[in-house]
Design a protein around this motif. Structure first.
Motif, PDB file in Angstrom:
ATOM      1  N   TYR A  88      -2.152   2.719   9.950  1.00 36.38           N
ATOM      2  CA  TYR A  88      -0.910   2.965   9.227  1.00 36.38           C
ATOM      3  C   TYR A  88      -1.010   4.187   8.320  1.00 36.38           C
ATOM      4  CZ  TYR A  88       0.107  -1.857  10.657  1.00 36.38           C
ATOM      5  OH  TYR A  88       0.309  -3.000  11.386  1.00 36.38           O
ATOM      6  N   PHE A  89      -2.169   4.367   7.699  1.00 29.53           N
ATOM      7  CA  PHE A  89      -2.357   5.462   6.739  1.00 29.53           C
ATOM      8  C   PHE A  89      -3.640   6.225   7.126  1.00 29.53           C
ATOM      9  CE2 PHE A  89      -0.413   1.808   4.663  1.00 29.53           C
ATOM     10  CZ  PHE A  89       0.791   2.344   4.240  1.00 29.53           C
ATOM     11  N   LYS A  90      -3.426   7.338   7.826  1.00 36.03           N
ATOM     12  CA  LYS A  90      -4.554   8.064   8.388  1.00 36.03           C
ATOM     13  C   LYS A  90      -5.463   8.652   7.317  1.00 36.03           C
ATOM     14  CE  LYS A  90      -5.571  11.780  11.663  1.00 36.03           C
ATOM     15  NZ  LYS A  90      -4.989  12.834  12.532  1.00 36.03           N
ATOM     16  N   ASP A  91      -4.880   9.173   6.232  1.00 32.18           N
ATOM     17  CA  ASP A  91      -5.664   9.876   5.217  1.00 32.18           C
ATOM     18  C   ASP A  91      -5.965   9.024   3.991  1.00 32.18           C
ATOM     19  OD1 ASP A  91      -5.630  12.191   6.780  1.00 32.18           O
ATOM     20  OD2 ASP A  91      -3.656  12.768   5.992  1.00 32.18           O
ATOM     21  N   LEU A  92      -5.744   7.713   4.072  1.00 32.88           N
ATOM     22  CA  LEU A  92      -6.002   6.850   2.924  1.00 32.88           C
ATOM     23  C   LEU A  92      -7.505   6.751   2.650  1.00 32.88           C
ATOM     24  CD1 LEU A  92      -4.799   4.893   0.819  1.00 32.88           C
ATOM     25  CD2 LEU A  92      -5.116   3.067   2.504  1.00 32.88           C
ATOM     26  N   LYS A 145      -1.571  13.633  -6.435  1.00 30.83           N
ATOM     27  CA  LYS A 145      -2.960  13.158  -6.414  1.00 30.83           C
ATOM     28  C   LYS A 145      -3.273  12.446  -5.099  1.00 30.83           C
ATOM     29  CE  LYS A 145      -3.125  12.581 -11.429  1.00 30.83           C
ATOM     30  NZ  LYS A 145      -3.393  11.653 -12.556  1.00 30.83           N
ATOM     31  N   ASN A 146      -4.568  12.458  -4.733  1.00 31.34           N
ATOM     32  CA  ASN A 146      -4.994  11.787  -3.503  1.00 31.34           C
ATOM     33  C   ASN A 146      -4.871  10.277  -3.651  1.00 31.34           C
ATOM     34  OD1 ASN A 146      -5.722  14.132  -2.117  1.00 31.34           O
ATOM     35  ND2 ASN A 146      -7.754  14.158  -3.046  1.00 31.34           N
ATOM     36  N   PRO A 147      -4.355   9.577  -2.634  1.00 32.32           N
ATOM     37  CA  PRO A 147      -4.290   8.113  -2.703  1.00 32.32           C
ATOM     38  C   PRO A 147      -5.676   7.503  -2.478  1.00 32.32           C
ATOM     39  CG  PRO A 147      -3.434   8.893  -0.610  1.00 32.32           C
ATOM     40  CD  PRO A 147      -3.740  10.110  -1.410  1.00 32.32           C
ATOM     41  N   ILE A 148      -6.222   6.887  -3.533  1.00 28.20           N
ATOM     42  CA  ILE A 148      -7.547   6.265  -3.453  1.00 28.20           C
ATOM     43  C   ILE A 148      -7.411   4.802  -3.840  1.00 28.20           C
ATOM     44  CG2 ILE A 148      -9.923   6.290  -4.304  1.00 28.20           C
ATOM     45  CD1 ILE A 148      -9.577   9.214  -5.006  1.00 28.20           C
ATOM     46  N   ILE A 149      -7.951   3.925  -2.977  1.00 28.01           N
ATOM     47  CA  ILE A 149      -7.918   2.494  -3.263  1.00 28.01           C
ATOM     48  C   ILE A 149      -9.356   2.020  -3.477  1.00 28.01           C
ATOM     49  CG2 ILE A 149      -7.384   0.206  -2.327  1.00 28.01           C
ATOM     50  CD1 ILE A 149      -5.026   1.379  -0.912  1.00 28.01           C
ATOM     51  N   ILE A 150      -9.574   1.283  -4.563  1.00 31.54           N
ATOM     52  CA  ILE A 150     -10.888   0.734  -4.902  1.00 31.54           C
ATOM     53  C   ILE A 150     -10.911  -0.741  -4.531  1.00 31.54           C
ATOM     54  CG2 ILE A 150     -12.562   0.314  -6.739  1.00 31.54           C
ATOM     55  CD1 ILE A 150     -12.292   3.192  -6.290  1.00 31.54           C
ATOM     56  N   THR A 151     -11.956  -1.174  -3.799  1.00 30.49           N
ATOM     57  CA  THR A 151     -12.084  -2.575  -3.399  1.00 30.49           C
ATOM     58  C   THR A 151     -13.487  -3.063  -3.731  1.00 30.49           C
ATOM     59  OG1 THR A 151     -12.937  -2.193  -1.179  1.00 30.49           O
ATOM     60  CG2 THR A 151     -10.555  -2.038  -1.454  1.00 30.49           C
ATOM     61  N   VAL A 189       0.841  -1.205   0.000  1.00 31.08           N
ATOM     62  CA  VAL A 189       0.000   0.000   0.000  1.00 31.08           C
ATOM     63  C   VAL A 189       0.872   1.250   0.000  1.00 31.08           C
ATOM     64  CG1 VAL A 189      -1.642   1.355   1.362  1.00 31.08           C
ATOM     65  CG2 VAL A 189      -1.965  -1.104   1.111  1.00 31.08           C
ATOM     66  N   ARG A 190       1.937   1.257   0.818  1.00 31.60           N
ATOM     67  CA  ARG A 190       2.812   2.428   0.905  1.00 31.60           C
ATOM     68  C   ARG A 190       3.494   2.684  -0.433  1.00 31.60           C
ATOM     69  NH1 ARG A 190       5.112   0.938   4.934  1.00 31.60           N
ATOM     70  NH2 ARG A 190       4.040   2.243   6.491  1.00 31.60           N
ATOM     71  N   THR A 191       3.936   1.632  -1.070  1.00 34.54           N
ATOM     72  CA  THR A 191       4.620   1.785  -2.360  1.00 34.54           C
ATOM     73  C   THR A 191       3.676   2.367  -3.406  1.00 34.54           C
ATOM     74  OG1 THR A 191       6.053  -0.100  -1.869  1.00 34.54           O
ATOM     75  CG2 THR A 191       5.860   0.566  -4.180  1.00 34.54           C
ATOM     76  N   GLU A 192       2.453   1.847  -3.471  1.00 35.78           N
ATOM     77  CA  GLU A 192       1.512   2.292  -4.499  1.00 35.78           C
ATOM     78  C   GLU A 192       0.999   3.706  -4.216  1.00 35.78           C
ATOM     79  OE1 GLU A 192       1.094   0.691  -7.208  1.00 35.78           O
ATOM     80  OE2 GLU A 192       2.247  -1.050  -6.562  1.00 35.78           O
TER      81      GLU A 192
END
Length: 678
Positions: free
Chosen positions: A652-656, A631-637, A619-622
């Motif tokens: 680990y990632f407060k603003d993810l 750009k904002n880090p956005i993950i689609i699931t 996640v950190r790498t991507e």
């Protein structure tokens, strides 16, 4: 076991019945008439000095008792007048003394007395009783609502609320009974008048036929007895009527009647000066008795001076008493209960920042705080609690701290009369200043002076003043803690607002399907990820649709998020623009779902720590790839995995930003630039 009071009341009523039937000697009649006058005087003075109307709550019943007793005495005296011509000392004395032994004078006095009772006292008391009863009954619903409101806010206890309700019931019953009881008094006066005429006619006939008196002698003898009998009965009746009028016209439920009456009448010295001057003028310049009017006028003027002096002394005493009370408050042990209150949000600052919060010195920090509450209400749909601003001499002059529920969560420091300049990455030329960090996002910045401001802006720097720095920092802290600031009372207020326009929906949802606490948890889940709850109607409709199948607040939150997909899409995915996102490897999704354990308290993950670390590294790498592009880090699931993946990464990632496919509108264009793998 009978009490003495019970026996006394019983004998009082029994005597009234007996006097209707059994003839009584004139001596006993004298005793009963004197007793009747005494009772009437006791009632008048009780009513005059009683502090609360309900202290005489049995007054309507008392009216009935005294009326029947008085009429029975009237019947007994009539019997003695007609049979023996000797009704006793009391009746004879009233007839001869009041009328001066003259039947004409006695008749006129009796008629005037009856007219006063009928036209003035009885009529007025009857009308006031009727109006008071009506207004008391009309005011009952409002008083009941006021009691309920005080009870709900905690201003009074259940016992106090019960006592107030009972008092309202007693008041309505009392004034309703008084409305009817005044009819007793009016009827009593009418009956007394009729009996008087019967005495006069019957006595005259008996004197002429049985005693051989001439008509003139008979009407003189029996006329005086009749007038005496009428006065003996009408004077107590008049006193009772007066007591009734006093009781129903008292302006205050609890008051020292005589004290307030005298104070209101003679409490203004100027009035007494004017009245005294007018009386002196009339005594000097008119034919009126000068001794009487001048003397009375001087009495009023002297009384006015004394009252003015007393008022001055009372004011001084009040000031002294107030000073003593304040001193006593200072000397008293501190009331530590007030210290237990915790403010939801506090902004404390050193003395160097006070000018920013002082309106008299041109500070607008208070106005900015108001705008913060308004901004967040529009943005997130919830009301921010009152933000407490206070200075703290223990802080550095330019330091400020922000507390949430009494605990410090962050701090900052500014330079007064300086501006903060931040390099957005494309400045043409760097300028010199004092290095620092922007407190909200911890970005590098520099402090510059007023003289450097224009040049910094022309070079491309973002320049902000000190109040804006504090306001922005405070806004971001509130945003990040707004979920825990949402209380059950806040939720209840939101529910009440929605119920005004959608009562059916609210009644269907709560408390039948979900309790207030469960709704609170769903709303907190939304706010925790920055989702606005302003569209409360859609949120409640979604909860009502799915609460029948699940009461798990995390699952319900996911259903609500899907119903708010338009708002979520517009927040994270700009229209007419392709958004770069990160996807989740299906294998990772499968591993996450296989690690979910369901319990009565909810679901939790039991993933292997090594596997978790590998996922977080990916996640950190991507996300760093997206952040490097600005750009904002956005993950689609997938929908079923979203909430578990968010819980896995939030430490680990407060603003993810984690969004499911079902929360994205169909017309949104997405581009995957990476995949989270294990």
């Amino acid at each position: 076991m009978l009490k003495k009071a019970d026996i006394g009341v019983g004998l009082y009523l029994l005597a009234a019945v007996v006097f209707f039937i059994v003839p009584i000697p004139s001596v006993l009649l004298d005793v009963m008439l004197a007793f009747n006058i005494s009772i009437a005087l006791i009632i008048v003075f009780n009513v005059l000095f009683v502090r609360e109307v309900l202290d005489m709550s049995f007054f309507p019943t008392l009216l009935l008792f005294t009326t029947i007793f008085r009429i029975s005495l009237n019947v007994s005296s009539t019997r003695l007048i007609l049979l023996t011509g000797d009704p006793g000392n009391v009746v004879k004395t009233f007839g001869s003394f009041v009328g001066g032994g003259n039947m004409v004078v006695g008749s006129i006095v009796f008629i005037v007395l009856v007219l006063i009772q009928f036209i003035v006292i009885n009529k007025g008391s009857e009308r006031v009783s009727e109006v008071t009863a009506r207004f008391t009954l009309d005011a009952m619903p409002g008083k009941q609502m006021a009691i309920d409101a005080d009870l709900n806010t905690g201003a009074i206890t259940d016992a106090e609320a019960k006592e107030r309700r009972e008092k309202i019931q007693r008041e309505s019953s009392f004034f309703g009974a008084m409305d009817g009881a005044t009819k007793y008094v009016k009827g009593d006066a009418t009956a007394g008048l009729v009996i008087t005429f019967i005495n006069l006619i019957g006595g005259t006939i008996m004197g002429v036929m049985n005693q051989g008196l001439g008509f003139a002698d008979a009407i003189q003898q029996y006329g005086l007895l009749t007038i005496g009998d009428g006065l003996v009965s009408q004077i107590p009746s008049l006193l009772i009527s007066l007591a009734t009028g006093i009781l129903v016209t008292k302006g205050s439920n609890e008051a020292d009647f005589s004290g307030i009456l005298v104070k209101q009448l003679f409490g203004i010295p100027r009035v007494l000066y004017i009245v005294g001057s007018v009386l002196v003028f009339l005594g000097i310049f008119t034919p009126l008795n000068p001794v009487l009017f001048i003397a009375l006028g001087l009495v009023f003027i002297i009384a006015g001076k004394n009252i003015s002096k007393n008022i001055g002394e009372e004011n001084i005493e009040e000031e002294v008493q107030q000073a003593e009370t304040e001193a006593e408050e200072i000397r008293k042990p501190e009331n530590v209960v007030s210290l237990l209150q915790v403010d939801p949000i506090e902004l404390e600052f050193g003395y160097g920042i006070i000018p920013l919060a002082d309106v008299n010195q041109g500070g607008d920090l208070l106005d900015r705080v108001v705008m913060i509450r308004r901004q967040i209400a529009l943005e997130l749909g919830t009301v921010v609690p009152i933000i407490r601003l206070r200075d703290n001499i223990q802080l550095n002059p330019n330091q400020y701290i922000i507390k949430i529920k009494g605990v410090q969560v962050t701090e900052g420091e500014i330079l007064f009369d300086h501006y903060m300049a931040m390099n957005p990455g494309y400045v043409e030329e760097e300028i010199t200043g004092i290095p620092t960090f922007e407190p909200s996002f911890h970005l590098p910045a520099i402090w510059i002076t007023e003289a450097q401001r224009e040049r910094a802006e022309s070079l491309g720097y973002t320049v902000v003043d000190a109040p804006s720095i504090i306001a922005t920092h405070l806004t971001e802290v509130i945003r990040s803690h707004i979920a825990e600031l949402l209380t059950r009372q806040d939720v209840q207020n939101l529910v009440n607002n929605l119920k005004e326009s959608n009562p059916v929906l609210v009644d269907e949802l709560t408390p039948k399907l979900l309790g207030l606490g469960e709704i609170q948890k769903v709303l907190q889940n939304l706010l925790r990820e920055g989702i606005s709850i302003r569209d409360l109607l859609s949120i409640f409709e979604s909860l009502a649709d799915h609460a029948q199948t699940s009461r798990d607040t995390d699952v319900l939150t996911e259903y609500v998020r899907q119903s708010l997909k338009r708002a979520i899409s517009s927040k994270y995915f700009p229209s007419n623009e392709t958004t770069s996102v990160i996807t989740l490897d299906p294998k990772v999704e499968q591993e996450i779902m296989s690690s979910v354990k369901q319990t009565e308290q909810g679901a939790y993950l039991t993933m292997d720590p090594e596997k978790t670390k590998a996922i977080m590294d990916s996640v950190r790498t991507e996300t760093e790839k997206l952040e490097s592009l600005g750009k904002n880090p956005i993950i689609i699931t997938s929908p079923i995995v979203r909430m578990y993946f968010k819980k896995l990464t939030e430490d680990y990632f407060k603003d993810l930003i984690v969004v499911s496919y079902n929360e994205v509108e169909s017309d949104v264009e997405l581009q995957s630039v990476g995949m989270v793998t294990a």
